[in-house]
Design an enzyme around this catalytic site. Structure first.
Site, PDB file in Angstrom:
ATOM      1  CE  LYS A   1      -4.463   1.077   0.504  1.00 21.72           C
ATOM      2  NZ  LYS A   1      -5.650   0.418  -0.044  1.00 21.72           N
TER       3      LYS A   1
ATOM      4  N   GLY B   1     -23.453   4.213   4.291  1.00 20.00           N
ATOM      5  CA  GLY B   1     -22.557   4.784   3.272  1.00 20.00           C
ATOM      6  C   GLY B   1     -23.054   4.412   1.882  1.00 20.00           C
TER       7      GLY B   1
ATOM      8  N   GLY C   1     -21.748   5.760  -1.018  1.00 17.47           N
ATOM      9  CA  GLY C   1     -20.753   6.283  -1.961  1.00 17.47           C
ATOM     10  C   GLY C   1     -20.554   5.304  -3.103  1.00 17.47           C
ATOM     11  CG  ASN C   2     -17.103   5.650  -5.553  1.00 17.89           C
ATOM     12  OD1 ASN C   2     -17.855   6.376  -6.197  1.00 17.89           O
ATOM     13  ND2 ASN C   2     -15.865   6.010  -5.247  1.00 17.89           N
TER      14      ASN C   2
ATOM     15  CE1 TYR D   1     -26.746   4.738  -7.616  1.00 18.46           C
ATOM     16  CE2 TYR D   1     -25.043   3.545  -8.828  1.00 18.46           C
ATOM     17  CZ  TYR D   1     -26.277   4.185  -8.797  1.00 18.46           C
ATOM     18  OH  TYR D   1     -27.045   4.249  -9.936  1.00 18.46           O
TER      19      TYR D   1
HETATM   20  P1  NAD Z   1     -16.667   6.346  -0.928  1.00 24.77           P
HETATM   21  O1  NAD Z   1     -15.872   7.459  -0.339  1.00 24.77           O
HETATM   22  O2  NAD Z   1     -17.074   6.418  -2.346  1.00 24.77           O
HETATM   23  O3  NAD Z   1     -18.023   6.121  -0.063  1.00 24.77           O
HETATM   24  C1  NAD Z   1     -18.068   6.205   1.320  1.00 24.77           C
HETATM   25  C2  NAD Z   1     -19.366   6.903   1.693  1.00 24.77           C
HETATM   26  O4  NAD Z   1     -19.496   6.886   3.109  1.00 24.77           O
HETATM   27  C3  NAD Z   1     -19.441   8.371   1.264  1.00 24.77           C
HETATM   28  O5  NAD Z   1     -20.631   8.606   0.540  1.00 24.77           O
HETATM   29  C4  NAD Z   1     -19.418   9.139   2.587  1.00 24.77           C
HETATM   30  O6  NAD Z   1     -20.158  10.347   2.537  1.00 24.77           O
HETATM   31  C5  NAD Z   1     -20.055   8.117   3.510  1.00 24.77           C
HETATM   32  N1  NAD Z   1     -19.801   8.333   4.934  1.00 24.77           N
HETATM   33  C6  NAD Z   1     -18.704   8.879   5.530  1.00 24.77           C
HETATM   34  N2  NAD Z   1     -18.885   8.910   6.852  1.00 24.77           N
HETATM   35  C7  NAD Z   1     -20.104   8.360   7.104  1.00 24.77           C
HETATM   36  C8  NAD Z   1     -20.853   8.108   8.278  1.00 24.77           C
HETATM   37  N3  NAD Z   1     -20.412   8.431   9.498  1.00 24.77           N
HETATM   38  N4  NAD Z   1     -22.062   7.508   8.166  1.00 24.77           N
HETATM   39  C9  NAD Z   1     -22.565   7.187   6.956  1.00 24.77           C
HETATM   40  N5  NAD Z   1     -21.893   7.419   5.804  1.00 24.77           N
HETATM   41  C10 NAD Z   1     -20.685   7.993   5.883  1.00 24.77           C
HETATM   42  O7  NAD Z   1     -15.824   5.027  -0.606  1.00 24.77           O
HETATM   43  P2  NAD Z   1     -15.995   3.552  -1.221  1.00 24.77           P
HETATM   44  O8  NAD Z   1     -15.021   3.391  -2.334  1.00 24.77           O
HETATM   45  O9  NAD Z   1     -17.434   3.236  -1.428  1.00 24.77           O
HETATM   46  O10 NAD Z   1     -15.429   2.711   0.004  1.00 24.77           O
HETATM   47  C11 NAD Z   1     -16.237   2.422   1.134  1.00 24.77           C
HETATM   48  C12 NAD Z   1     -15.526   1.411   2.028  1.00 24.77           C
HETATM   49  O11 NAD Z   1     -15.241   0.238   1.257  1.00 24.77           O
HETATM   50  C13 NAD Z   1     -14.163   1.893   2.564  1.00 24.77           C
HETATM   51  O12 NAD Z   1     -14.005   1.363   3.858  1.00 24.77           O
HETATM   52  C14 NAD Z   1     -13.150   1.272   1.613  1.00 24.77           C
HETATM   53  O13 NAD Z   1     -11.898   1.075   2.216  1.00 24.77           O
HETATM   54  C15 NAD Z   1     -13.848  -0.061   1.320  1.00 24.77           C
HETATM   55  N6  NAD Z   1     -13.431  -0.688   0.056  1.00 24.77           N
HETATM   56  C16 NAD Z   1     -13.659  -0.075  -1.143  1.00 24.77           C
HETATM   57  C17 NAD Z   1     -13.264  -0.698  -2.326  1.00 24.77           C
HETATM   58  C18 NAD Z   1     -13.529  -0.077  -3.671  1.00 24.77           C
HETATM   59  O14 NAD Z   1     -13.452  -0.796  -4.691  1.00 24.77           O
HETATM   60  N7  NAD Z   1     -13.859   1.194  -3.753  1.00 24.77           N
HETATM   61  C19 NAD Z   1     -12.633  -1.955  -2.281  1.00 24.77           C
HETATM   62  C20 NAD Z   1     -12.436  -2.586  -1.031  1.00 24.77           C
HETATM   63  C21 NAD Z   1     -12.834  -1.934   0.126  1.00 24.77           C
END
Ligand code: NAD
Length: 362
Positions: free
Chosen positions: A80, A182, A184-185, A188
């Site tokens: 990382k 949450g 987000g990405n 959703y």
């Molecule tokens: P993202 O930033 O797109 O989405 C996260 C969402 O959480 C945002 O919409 C944010 O506003 C919301 N959020 C923040 N604080 C909050 C709270 N207190 N209560 C409710 N919502 C809150 O991130 P992502 O890419 O969707 O990643 C989400 C999680 O998944 C992270 O822990 C990340 O490490 C993990 N993850 C993501 C991927 C990936 O492919 N993107 C892969 C493995 C793990």
């Protein structure tokens, strides 16, 4: 922090500090383990309050990647990078931005293939395009595997199905209520899959815009950020922050299953895995549930180039791996996270032993 002591305790290989005076780049790359293959893990840009926090974060995240790739059956190790800085400031300065990411790319190139980077919090596919101008050791590029989020969510959806099969005797999510924290990405895309398969959604987020999207597209019900834990539901799907299953939240949970996309869901694994089990709640190990994204980006480095069909077949296997772990946990009384850790460690140890056979590759 006693860095060498920590590295020795958890088997880390390398910790590198990169600095570029002209662009202001301050990056730390950690290679945890390369037994199964080159280490892979994204680059996080974060305004860490001090260097110690950045070091701790990169060590913890790199080790997590080793376990994730090992359990996913990939020929990859764990690594990382973290960059100390403010991503929004960097994005507003296009001239500095290119040079900044190309400087980082040159340092990654210097690691000679021991580490492959990708997007993470605070980085975009365009940043990786700049990195790629200096090194081929980068994945998640546009026109290749692209954004990993939909694949991460697909793996989490398969994991939820496996948990439903284990708990309810059917993997059908139709009529089940899922509390998604949450949107987000990954949140959703998980909501989309759940909605298409007939589940009811209760959601929370700190972003109104992101909430509006899942309300209008999937008819989700919104609750406050602190209320999501206590809602009446079958599944709690953490898709935002880590450590949300803890002393404060467990007493509130009414679900039967915890399974989402977030990393490091249990604040203190032995303590909180036990607390969940005592309440009769099934816990899906997070790094298996969210492995779809790394599986997909790994196909970008495969011989013959990116192959979505093969990637989707591989992501499907998360379902069977999750079922296995849940069954072994039920049969042995061990915690699901312990079984996942042991499976990952056993694979690394088995492959470590073949390294004594000389080939022309290494
Ligand atoms: P993202 O930033 O797109 O989405 C996260 C969402 O959480 C945002 O919409 C944010 O506003 C919301 N959020 C923040 N604080 C909050 C709270 N207190 N209560 C409710 N919502 C809150 O991130 P992502 O890419 O969707 O990643 C989400 C999680 O998944 C992270 O822990 C990340 O490490 C993990 N993850 C993501 C991927 C990936 O492919 N993107 C892969 C493995 C793990």
């Amino acid at each position: 922090m006693d860095k060498f002591g920590y590295m020795e305790k958890y088997g880390f290989e390398q910790l590198c500090f990169f600095h570029d005076k002209y662009t202001g780049l301050k990056a730390i790359t950690c290679i945890h383990n390369t037994v199964l293959g080159p280490s892979l893990g994204g680059t996080r840009v974060w305004n860490y309050s001090n260097e110690e926090d950045a070091v701790e974060d990169v060590l913890r995240l790199a080790r997590g990647m080793t376990y994730k790739s090992a359990l996913a059956g990939l020929a990859l190790g764990g690594g990382k990078s973290v960059i100390i800085g403010d991503a929004s400031v960097l994005r507003k300065d296009p001239v500095r931005r290119e040079a900044f990411w190309r400087a980082f790319g040159r340092y990654i190139e210097g690691l000679n293939g021991r580490y492959i980077t990708a997007e993470d919090v605070g980085t975009s596919t365009q940043d990786m395009v700049y990195v790629n101008m200096e090194t081929s050791n980068v994945v998640g590029l546009p026109g290749r595997s692209g954004d990993p989020s939909p694949y991460t969510s697909l793996g989490a959806f398969k994991s939820i199905q496996a948990c439903c099969q284990h708990v309810y005797g059917s993997n059908d999510v139709k009529g089940k209520t899922v509390a998604v924290q949450g949107t987000g990405n990954t949140g959703y895309y998980l909501c989309k899959l759940l909605h298409e398969n007939g589940a009811k959604l209760i959601v929370s987020d700190i972003s109104q815009e992101r909430l509006d999207r899942v309300v209008s597209e999937f008819g989700a019900t919104v609750v406050g950020t602190e209320d999501i834990y206590g809602v009446d539901c079958d599944i709690y799907a953490p898709c935002a922050l880590g450590a949300t299953v803890n002393d404060q939240t467990i007493p509130q949970l009414k679900c039967k299953i915890v399974c989402g996309t977030a990393n490091n869901v249990l604040k203190d694994a032995p303590v909180h895995a036990k607390a969940l089990r005592d309440k009769g709640i099934t816990y899906a190990p997070d790094y298996l549930a969210n492995a779809g994204g790394v599986i997909n980006v790994s196909y970008e480095q495969a011989e013959g180039g990116y192959n979505e069909e093969a990637s989707l077949r591989d992501i499907d296997r998360i379902y069977y791996r999750m079922l296995d772990i849940l069954q072994v946990a039920a049969d042995t009384g061990k915690f699901t996270y312990e079984i996942a850790d042991k499976m990952a460690e056993d694979r690394i140890e088995a492959v470590r032993n073949i390294k004594s056979i000389m080939t022309s590759r290494a």
